[in-house]
Design a protein around this motif. Structure first.
Motif, short mmCIF file in Angstrom:
data_model
loop_
_atom_site.label_atom_id
_atom_site.label_comp_id
_atom_site.label_asym_id
_atom_site.label_seq_id
_atom_site.Cartn_x
_atom_site.Cartn_y
_atom_site.Cartn_z
N LEU A 77 24.41 -34.90 -12.46
CA LEU A 77 24.71 -34.04 -11.31
C LEU A 77 26.14 -34.27 -10.82
O LEU A 77 26.88 -33.32 -10.55
N ARG A 80 28.43 -32.67 -13.23
CA ARG A 80 28.34 -31.21 -13.16
C ARG A 80 29.08 -30.66 -11.94
O ARG A 80 29.60 -29.55 -11.97
N ARG A 81 29.14 -31.45 -10.88
CA ARG A 81 29.81 -30.98 -9.66
C ARG A 81 31.32 -30.86 -9.83
O ARG A 81 32.00 -30.28 -8.99
N VAL A 84 32.67 -25.95 -12.08
CA VAL A 84 31.91 -24.86 -11.46
C VAL A 84 32.08 -23.57 -12.27
O VAL A 84 33.20 -23.18 -12.59
N TYR A 85 30.94 -22.97 -12.59
CA TYR A 85 30.93 -21.74 -13.38
C TYR A 85 30.70 -20.54 -12.47
O TYR A 85 29.82 -20.58 -11.60
N GLY A 104 27.85 -23.61 -1.64
CA GLY A 104 28.15 -24.79 -2.47
C GLY A 104 28.41 -26.02 -1.62
O GLY A 104 28.04 -27.14 -1.99
N ILE A 107 25.12 -27.35 -0.29
CA ILE A 107 24.43 -28.13 -1.33
C ILE A 107 24.94 -29.57 -1.35
O ILE A 107 24.18 -30.52 -1.52
N ARG A 108 26.24 -29.71 -1.13
CA ARG A 108 26.85 -31.05 -1.16
C ARG A 108 26.74 -31.77 0.18
O ARG A 108 27.25 -32.88 0.33
N VAL A 155 34.23 -25.62 -3.19
CA VAL A 155 33.76 -26.97 -3.50
C VAL A 155 34.81 -27.77 -4.29
O VAL A 155 34.55 -28.90 -4.70
#
Lengths: 228, 211
Positions: A77, A80-81, A84-85, A104, A107-108, A155
């Motif tokens: 995770l 992945r952060r 960003v796609y 986003g 989420i964080r 993000v």
């Protein structure tokens, strides 16, 4: 290593035909990597593998020198952060533009006051500041793309992956986005951009990955001639 | 007669509502599993079992709940709880078959969006569920309508006991058996009205949610 490396990557959906076969490519180091190729050749799949959304069926993807798929869920995770796609067709949540751009950050777990400052700055840079309180239901496709990009930039990823970002934009907005991508590149961000518009991308790309039905090749801008 | 009809109607709503909630509690996790893993086996089994006869479920449950059955010690036979369990089993295939498709779409779009923005697996799952709520509510209405309109389970494991396990459908069957066709028809109209009212109420909530 600062970017993403695909090593002998094979991918297919379920038990279908192979979409990607033995792909070896590097992308996402500081600079702009253009991913070009015909429809259905596997560009989006390639980008989603690079973004650690899809797991290769064979081979491995190395992100910043680490294979995310051998890590635990939590460690993956964090990796992945950093990448960003942004989808080709904007996927927007019900509600206002502001809520979407903030998603986003939510989420964080970033607090709302700090998030609001980031969002206002980004929105004005992308020319959507006046839309922040608008319901996403009333946005045009082009505005939706800009909201998606703002949400991704909010993000502050190390690598931004944009899937056909110019597809729904008018001439003026394309120019604005092009300028923004150049600015992000100059700030040291890694950018991976897929597009059909080779004339536009050759103005800013540093390297090219050509995805066609025969396979995936990487090289300099001269590769674009083979696609055009 | 009127208070008795009201009592039977309320009992039907309570039993079928409880059965729907119980079925949702296991159907949604199962549907999410099916959607996430693209498990065609469970999806196919669920779709095949949607039309299973209610009398068959009632009969199987009777064998399990009767005194000599494996769960006979629970003493659930001829209680409203037996009907709740039976109806929950009855609507499970319907709920799984409908909601796994909804959740598969949500995972492919919103779940993937959440992952692309750095969400954990549980955050992606939460987003997939919240964005699917209106459609999940619609699936719950379908399940409730199927439960409230069934007779096999209610009759076999409920026993149609006056003031205790009598539901709208078993009451209708009883009136028909007695030759009281007009009373049976009135009860039928009330049953249809009930499902329509519940459906409208949920649609109203769904509409407010989507505003």
């Amino acid at each position: 290593m600062s970017g993403i490396r695909l090593e002998g990557v094979w991918f297919r959906y379920g038990k279908g035909q192979w979409v990607l076969r033995d792909v070896n490519a590097e992308m996402g180091e500081a600079g702009i990597t253009a991913v070009v190729g015909p429809n259905g050749a596997g560009k989006t799949t390639l980008l989603k593998i690079a973004s650690i959304i899809y797991r290769p069926v064979r081979g491995r993807v190395m992100a910043f020198g680490t294979d995310p798929w051998v890590l635990g869920e939590r460690e993956r995770l964090f990796l992945r952060r950093e990448i960003v796609y942004v989808h080709e067709k904007p996927i927007l949540l019900r509600g206002t533009v502001e809520r979407n751009v903030m998603f986003g950050l939510e989420i964080r777990g970033i607090n709302k006051r700090r998030a609001a400052e980031v969002i206002r700055a980004l929105a004005s840079e992308l020319g959507i500041a006046e839309l922040l309180n608008h319901d996403v239901k009333h946005l045009s496709a082009g505005q939706g793309v800009l909201v998606s990009i703002a949400r991704a930039l909010a993000v502050n990823p190390r690598i931004l992956v944009l899937d056909e970002p110019f597809a729904h934009l008018d001439y003026r907005r394309r120019g604005k986005l092009l300028g923004l991508l150049e600015k992000l590149r100059d700030e040291g961000k890694g950018l991976i951009v897929s597009t059909h518009d080779t004339h536009l991308i050759m103005r800013i790309a540093d390297k090219v990955i050509l995805v066609d039905y025969e396979g995936v090749r990487e090289g300099s801008l001269s590769l674009l001639d083979q696609f055009s | 007669m009127l208070p008795e009809i009201a009592e039977v109607a309320l009992r039907s709503v309570a039993i079928s509502g409880a059965a729907t909630l119980l079925a949702l509690s296991w159907s949604l996790p199962l549907a999410y599993y099916v959607a996430e893993r693209s498990s065609k086996t469970i999806a196919t089994i669920s779709e095949a079992l949607v039309g299973v006869p209610t009398t068959l479920i009632g009969l199987l449950l009777y064998f399990i709940l009767r005194n000599e059955g494996p769960l006979g010690f629970l003493q659930l036979l001829y209680t409203p709880y037996a009907i709740v369990v039976g109806e929950a089993i009855l609507v499970t295939p319907l709920l799984v078959a409908v909601t796994y498709r909804v959740l598969a779409n949500a995972i492919a779009t919103y779940g993937e969006l959440a992952l692309s923005l750095g969400a954990s697996r549980s955050q992606a799952m939460e987003l997939a569920f919240t964005t699917s709520l209106p459609s999940l509510a619609a699936a719950a209405i379908m399940a409730f309508s199927r439960a409230v309109g069934e007779i096999g389970v209610a009759l076999i494991v409920g026993g149609n006991i006056r003031g205790y396990t009598r539901t709208m459908t078993t009451a209708i069957a009883l009136e028909v058996a007695k030759g009281e066709f007009w009373t049976a028809l009135e009860l039928g109209l009330i049953l249809v009205s009930l499902t329509v009212v519940v459906s409208l109420a949920v649609r109203l909530v769904k509409g407010l949610w989507e505003l």
